[in-house]
Design a protein around this motif. Structure first.
Motif, PDB file in Angstrom:
ATOM      1  N   SER A  32      36.465  50.135  18.363  1.00  0.00           N
ATOM      2  CA  SER A  32      37.462  49.268  17.728  1.00  0.00           C
ATOM      3  C   SER A  32      38.303  48.548  18.774  1.00  0.00           C
ATOM      4  O   SER A  32      38.309  48.928  19.957  1.00  0.00           O
ATOM      5  N   GLY A  33      39.042  47.557  18.299  1.00  0.00           N
ATOM      6  CA  GLY A  33      39.954  46.824  19.179  1.00  0.00           C
ATOM      7  C   GLY A  33      41.138  47.675  19.595  1.00  0.00           C
ATOM      8  O   GLY A  33      41.700  47.495  20.680  1.00  0.00           O
ATOM      9  N   THR A  34      41.521  48.592  18.733  1.00  0.00           N
ATOM     10  CA  THR A  34      42.574  49.538  19.127  1.00  0.00           C
ATOM     11  C   THR A  34      42.083  50.353  20.318  1.00  0.00           C
ATOM     12  O   THR A  34      42.803  50.538  21.307  1.00  0.00           O
TER      13      THR A  34
ATOM     14  N   HIS B 130      50.171  43.385  18.561  1.00  0.00           N
ATOM     15  CA  HIS B 130      49.370  44.392  17.866  1.00  0.00           C
ATOM     16  C   HIS B 130      49.450  45.730  18.592  1.00  0.00           C
ATOM     17  O   HIS B 130      49.627  46.780  17.973  1.00  0.00           O
TER      18      HIS B 130
ATOM     19  N   GLU C 273      48.358  38.338  23.571  1.00  0.00           N
ATOM     20  CA  GLU C 273      47.452  38.396  22.412  1.00  0.00           C
ATOM     21  C   GLU C 273      47.089  36.960  22.041  1.00  0.00           C
ATOM     22  O   GLU C 273      47.979  36.118  21.912  1.00  0.00           O
TER      23      GLU C 273
ATOM     24  N   ASN D  59      48.153  37.627  15.883  1.00  0.00           N
ATOM     25  CA  ASN D  59      48.017  38.077  14.497  1.00  0.00           C
ATOM     26  C   ASN D  59      49.297  37.803  13.707  1.00  0.00           C
ATOM     27  O   ASN D  59      49.313  37.046  12.735  1.00  0.00           O
TER      28      ASN D  59
ATOM     29  N   ASP E  44      44.593  40.838  24.700  1.00  0.00           N
ATOM     30  CA  ASP E  44      44.103  41.355  23.422  1.00  0.00           C
ATOM     31  C   ASP E  44      43.507  40.159  22.688  1.00  0.00           C
ATOM     32  O   ASP E  44      44.204  39.390  22.044  1.00  0.00           O
TER      33      ASP E  44
ATOM     34  N   ALA F 185      41.395  40.016  20.127  1.00  0.00           N
ATOM     35  CA  ALA F 185      40.736  40.406  18.869  1.00  0.00           C
ATOM     36  C   ALA F 185      40.203  39.168  18.145  1.00  0.00           C
ATOM     37  O   ALA F 185      39.126  39.193  17.561  1.00  0.00           O
ATOM     38  N   ARG F 186      40.977  38.077  18.204  1.00  0.00           N
ATOM     39  CA  ARG F 186      40.538  36.804  17.606  1.00  0.00           C
ATOM     40  C   ARG F 186      40.443  35.707  18.670  1.00  0.00           C
ATOM     41  O   ARG F 186      40.769  34.554  18.409  1.00  0.00           O
TER      42      ARG F 186
ATOM     43  N   LYS G 134      35.985  41.239  13.447  1.00  0.00           N
ATOM     44  CA  LYS G 134      36.893  40.322  12.749  1.00  0.00           C
ATOM     45  C   LYS G 134      36.092  39.088  12.332  1.00  0.00           C
ATOM     46  O   LYS G 134      35.116  39.220  11.618  1.00  0.00           O
TER      47      LYS G 134
HETATM   48  C1  LIG Z   1      42.575  43.770  14.526  1.00  0.00           C
HETATM   49  C2  LIG Z   1      43.268  43.653  15.806  1.00  0.00           C
HETATM   50  C3  LIG Z   1      43.042  44.580  16.838  1.00  0.00           C
HETATM   51  C4  LIG Z   1      42.115  45.749  16.738  1.00  0.00           C
HETATM   52  O1  LIG Z   1      42.007  46.321  15.528  1.00  0.00           O
HETATM   53  P1  LIG Z   1      40.894  47.413  15.166  1.00  0.00           P
HETATM   54  O2  LIG Z   1      41.026  47.475  13.703  1.00  0.00           O
HETATM   55  O3  LIG Z   1      41.298  48.650  15.865  1.00  0.00           O
HETATM   56  O4  LIG Z   1      39.576  46.910  15.633  1.00  0.00           O
HETATM   57  C5  LIG Z   1      43.695  44.380  18.030  1.00  0.00           C
HETATM   58  N1  LIG Z   1      44.510  43.331  18.203  1.00  0.00           N
HETATM   59  C6  LIG Z   1      44.736  42.421  17.253  1.00  0.00           C
HETATM   60  C7  LIG Z   1      45.610  41.264  17.546  1.00  0.00           C
HETATM   61  C8  LIG Z   1      44.136  42.557  16.011  1.00  0.00           C
HETATM   62  O5  LIG Z   1      44.375  41.638  15.066  1.00  0.00           O
END
Ligand SMILES: *Cc1c(COP(=O)(O)O)cnc(C)c1O
Length: 340
Positions: A59-61, A85, A137, A141, A170, A172-173, A201
Motif C-alpha cells: 500500500s501507499g501507507t 496524508h 504530496e 488529496n 508521496d 499516490a496520485r 488509485k
Molecule cells: C491513498 C493515499 C495514500 C496511500 O494509501 P493506501 O490506501 O495505504 O494505499 C498515500 N498518500 C495519499 C496522498 C493518498 O491519497
C-alpha cells in the motif's frame, strides 16, 4: 441499475484485460527475489523514473512509512503540510513506526513554499528535534487533487540541498499531476530522493504501491518492509496488474479530469453549494450551505444508487476514476439537479 461509487478512486475493480494479464503472470517467491513479474515491475518503474531501484509494497501507507523510517532516526522531526496524508491518514504511523514527529506547515491546498520549509528547520541544538526529512504530496488529496508546479517543487529541492535534507514525494496520485503538466517521470526521479506511487488509485489495480530510490535506499527499505510484515511471496499476480496499468491506464486519467471539470460546471450554479475547491485533477471537494443536511444529500444519492461520503463538516468529495463513464456522469448530474 449500475452502482456508481464516487467515494474514492480506490474502488475500481480490475478490467477483463487486466485480469487476463494477472492470470498469465509468471510468479515465484519474492522474499527470495524469485518472482519474475515483481522483478520486472520494479525494474520498469525504476527505469521510468531514472532511479536505480524500486520496491513493490502492499500500500501507499506502507511505502510512505518505509521511506520515513529509512530517512529518519527516532526523535527526529519531518516537515510536511498540515493536510498531508502521512500526517492525517496513516494511523499515527510517523510516531508509531519511526518515533518521529511532524512539524507541519500551512500551505495553499497542500502546497507550501521553500521559505516555509526554511523557517521550520531546527538549528543544531540539543533542545530541538533534529530536522531530517521534508515530504511533499502531489497531487494533494486534501487539497482537492491540487497539483504542484515544477517551480514550487524545485524551490523546495534547493532548500533541501542547502540544508542537506532528503526530500520524499508521496505520489499516490502522481500520474494525475503528470498528465496535466509537462513534467516527466525522469524529472521527478531527479528531483526527489524517494518517490512513492500507488497502483491502486487512478491506475485501477486491485493492490499495490512502489517505493523508488537509489540502490542503497531500496536495500534498507526492503529490510524495513520485511520487519513490517510486508514481504510477499507469489505476489507477481498483483505486479502483473501494475505492469498492465502503467502501459494502459496513465493517459486515460485525462478522461477522469475532464469529467471532474464537467461535474464542477454542473455544481457551480446550484443553490445548495457554499463553496468548491477548483478542480485540477480527479477530485472535487465542495461544501453544502448550512441549511442543507449532508446526511440528506448522501441519502438522496444513495436512493439513486450513487454512493458518496462526507469529507468533513458540510463537505462532500467526489472521486472520479476508471469505472465511471459518461453515462454515469449524466446520472450524477441528474441527481445533483434534483436535490433541494
Ligand atoms: C491513498 C493515499 C495514500 C496511500 O494509501 P493506501 O490506501 O495505504 O494505499 C498515500 N498518500 C495519499 C496522498 C493518498 O491519497
Amino acid at each position: 441499475m449500475k452502482t456508481i461509487d464516487l467515494r474514492s478512486d480506490t474502488v475500481t475493480k480490475p478490467s477483463k484485460a487486466m485480469l487476463q494479464a494477472m492470470f498469465e503472470a509468471q510468479v515465484g517467491d519474492d522474499v527470495f527475489g524469485d518472482d519474475p513479474t515483481i522483478n520486472a515491475l520494479e525494474e520498469k518503474v525504476a527505469q521510468l523514473f531514472g532511479k536505480e531501484a524500486a520496491l513493490f509494497c502492499s500500500s501507499g501507507t506502507q511505502t510512505n512509512q518505509i521511506a520515513i523510517k529509512v530517512h529518519t532516526q527516532p526523535g527526529d522531526e519531518l516537515i510536511c503540510d498540515r493536510t498531508a496524508h502521512i500526517y492525517n491518514y496513516e494511523g499515527g504511523g510517523i510516531a508509531f513506526n519511526s518515533g518521529v514527529q511532524a512539524r507541519y506547515v500551512f500551505g495553499d491546498k497542500g502546497r507550501f513554499t521553500a521559505d516555509e520549509v526554511l523557517q521550520n528547520i531546527n538549528d543544531d541544538n540539543v533542545h530541538f528535534p533534529r530536522t531530517s526529512l521534508v515530504c511533499i504530496e502531489n497531487t494533494v488529496n486534501k487539497g482537492g487533487g491540487s497539483i504542484w508546479s515544477w517551480a514550487q517543487m524545485q524551490a523546495i529541492r534547493t532548500v533541501c540541498d542547502e540544508k542537506k535534507l532528503p526530500l520524499h514525494l508521496d505520489g499516490a496520485r502522481l500520474f494525475n499531476a503528470l498528465v496535466e503538466t509537462k513534467i516527466s517521470t525522469q524529472q521527478i526521479g531527479n528531483l526527489f530522493d524517494s518517490v512513492s506511487i500507488c497502483l491502486s488509485k487512478g491506475l485501477g489495480c486491485p493492490v499495490g504501491s512502489l517505493l523508488i530510490g537509489d540502490k542503497n535506499f531500496i536495500y534498507k527499505a526492503r529490510r524495513i518492509r520485511k520487519v513490517l510484515g510486508g514481504g510477499m511471496r507469489q505476489a507477481g499476480f498483483l505486479a502483473a496488474a501494475g505492469i498492465f496499468a502503467l502501459d494502459n491506464h496513465i493517459e486515460r486519467l485525462k478522461d477522469d479530469h475532464r469529467r471532474t471539470k464537467q461535474l464542477q460546471s454542473l455544481l457551480q450554479p446550484l443553490s445548495f453549494v457554499e463553496e468548491m475547491i477548483p478542480a485540477e485533477t480527479n477530485l472535487l471537494i465542495f461544501k453544502l450551505k448550512k441549511e442543507f443536511s449532508t446526511q440528506k444529500f448522501i441519502q438522496h444519492f444513495a436512493e439513486k444508487n450513487i454512493i458518496i461520503v462526507s469529507a468533513g463538516l458540510q463537505t462532500i468529495r467526489f472521486a472520479l476514476h476508471l469505472d465511471i463513464d459518461d453515462n454515469d456522469l449524466q446520472r450524477v448530474g441528474e441527481a445533483l439537479k434534483s436535490f433541494a
